[in-house]
Design an enzyme around this catalytic site. Structure first.
Site, PDB file in Angstrom:
ATOM      1  CG  HIS A 237     -28.321   2.352  20.253  1.00 36.21           C
ATOM      2  ND1 HIS A 237     -29.767   1.245  20.163  1.00 36.21           N
ATOM      3  CD2 HIS A 237     -27.921   2.353  20.934  1.00 36.21           C
ATOM      4  CE1 HIS A 237     -29.462   0.438  21.028  1.00 36.21           C
ATOM      5  NE2 HIS A 237     -28.045   1.316  21.903  1.00 36.21           N
ATOM      6  CG  ASP A 364     -26.521  -0.687  26.108  1.00 37.24           C
ATOM      7  OD1 ASP A 364     -27.547   0.032  26.760  1.00 37.24           O
ATOM      8  OD2 ASP A 364     -26.753  -1.245  25.643  1.00 37.24           O
TER       9      ASP A 364
END
Ligand code: CA
Length: 401
Positions: A237, A364
């Site tokens: 990430h 997200d």
């Protein structure tokens, strides 16, 4: 930032050059230009059920589940540490201090703390309203990677215990990834094993660099060895660029989701590929968000330059011949997700480059609106088979759900 800049329900912005009929009501890309580089935008403070209006969940009319795989979570303890470090302008973490410092100064920070640490309250309401069946939760950037070694190890354990407990309350709606502390690679490998075998977590999340260091350094490879042995993917990430890289990003500011995240994570992925880590661990899977952080667009040029200039001309001792080309590793060892990237043409390009088995749905949450993500994917010109792969079965395969 004014509230009107971020409130989609009242947005009157022109669709601008990115206008696309597949993204109705507003242009995510145009809107994003108002959110000055920060994924950690005030969207998080406004986000929620209101964003989801207009999307019919109709779970009984679908023959697939919507599984969202990059959904952000953070326990209050880590949130509070980050707030303290950001306000102290932590010298060795300039990116974190700037980005989170801005977030912490926004009104509604306490509400944001509540939203991001929540599992089955507000979050579940957003999922129900947007027709998202399962969220795969993970400790969001910068995670435990800001801490000194011992605290990082301890906080990873705390986060994983807390996350596993939260998932247990609603196991049909949530799954999660283990946080690990690369500051201590041996402990990180053990914690990944504990997370998967004891806590039922589905892999690990690593928020890019750890105090400026990247995982291509073999001292970190115990983590990859464990991941491969456990068949546990690693979600690489993004976060703000490492201290040696961040300076020219800062002025505008470009260090956040606007560009810095992709530049940092894309670099990290290429360092991994060129290090030969996938020759040593050929069955390792890296999950890569934001449609592959730009790499699908660049991969043919990367391949050509590697096989041409890098191998033939570079004097760097690390520029060496791998068993395969960079493109081969990217295609075989990476899967990409749609997190925060809802523009029809970009998603379809990622789908075409990676193939229908290598692209997964993600929102997200709470940094991006779930309703917008679902609406955009629902309108993609995909076959029923490929849509189900994108929403459900690719995630089930990659994360052993
Ligand atoms: Ca994210």
């Amino acid at each position: 930032m004014k509230k009107s800049d971020i409130d989609r329900s009242t947005s009157k912005q022109s669709a601008g050059p990115f206008s696309d009929h597949s993204i109705p009501k507003y242009s995510a890309l145009h809107r994003r230009s108002f959110i000055k580089g920060a994924a950690l935008s005030a969207v998080a403070l406004q986000t929620g059920i209101a964003n989801a209006t207009g999307v019919a969940p109709a779970p009984n009319k679908r023959d697939y589940k919507r599984i969202a795989v990059e959904e952000s979570w953070m326990p209050p303890e880590i949130f509070d540490d980050i707030r303290d470090m950001a306000s102290a302008k932590a010298a060795d973490e300039p990116g974190m201090a700037m980005l989170w410092g801005e977030v912490m100064r926004m009104p509604g920070t306490n509400k944001f703390r509540e939203i991001i640490s929540d599992i089955s309250g507000h979050r579940l309401g957003v999922m129900d309203a947007t027709g998202i069946d399962i969220q795969l939760l993970s400790l969001t950037a910068p995670g435990v990677q800001i801490y000194e070694k011992d605290k990082a190890v301890a906080m990873a354990r705390l986060a994983n215990d807390r996350l596993a407990d939260g998932i247990k309350a609603k196991p049909d709606r949530f799954a999660g990834l283990a946080a690990v502390a690369p500051q201590d690679p041996g402990e990180a490998a053990k914690e990944l094993e504990r997370g998967v075998t004891k806590l039922g977590l589905k892999g690990a999340i690593i928020n890019s660099h750890t105090k400026g260091e990247y995982l291509d350094d073999p001292k970190f490879w115990a983590i990859f060895e464990a991941a491969e042995a456990l068949k546990a993917p690693i979600y690489l990430h993004p976060r703000t660029p490492s201290p040696d890289m961040i300076k020219p990003f800062i002025d505008y500011p470009l260090e956040g989701a606007i560009w810095g995240f992709a530049a940092e994570a894309g670099l990290h992925a290429l360092r991994l590929i060129l290090s030969g880590v996938f020759d040593k661990y050929p069955n390792l899977t890296i999950v890569f968000g934001h449609l592959g952080e730009g790499l699908p667009f660049w991969i043919s040029r990367i391949d050509a330059q590697y096989n041409g200039f890098v191998l033939k001309r570079s004097k760097s001792p690390r520029a060496r011949k791998l068993k395969r080309s960079p493109r081969d590793y990217f295609m075989d060892n990476f899967v990409i997700t749609t997190s925060g990237m809802n523009w029809h043409d970009e998603v379809m390009f990622g789908h075409k480059v990676m193939g229908p088995d290598k692209i997964l749905f993600a929102v997200d949450h709470p940094f991006e609106p779930a309703g917008e993500a679902v609406e955009a994917v629902d309108r993609l010109p995909l076959s029923a088979v490929d849509l189900k792969k994108l929403y459900q079965t690719n995630a089930e395969r990659v994360f052993s759900l």
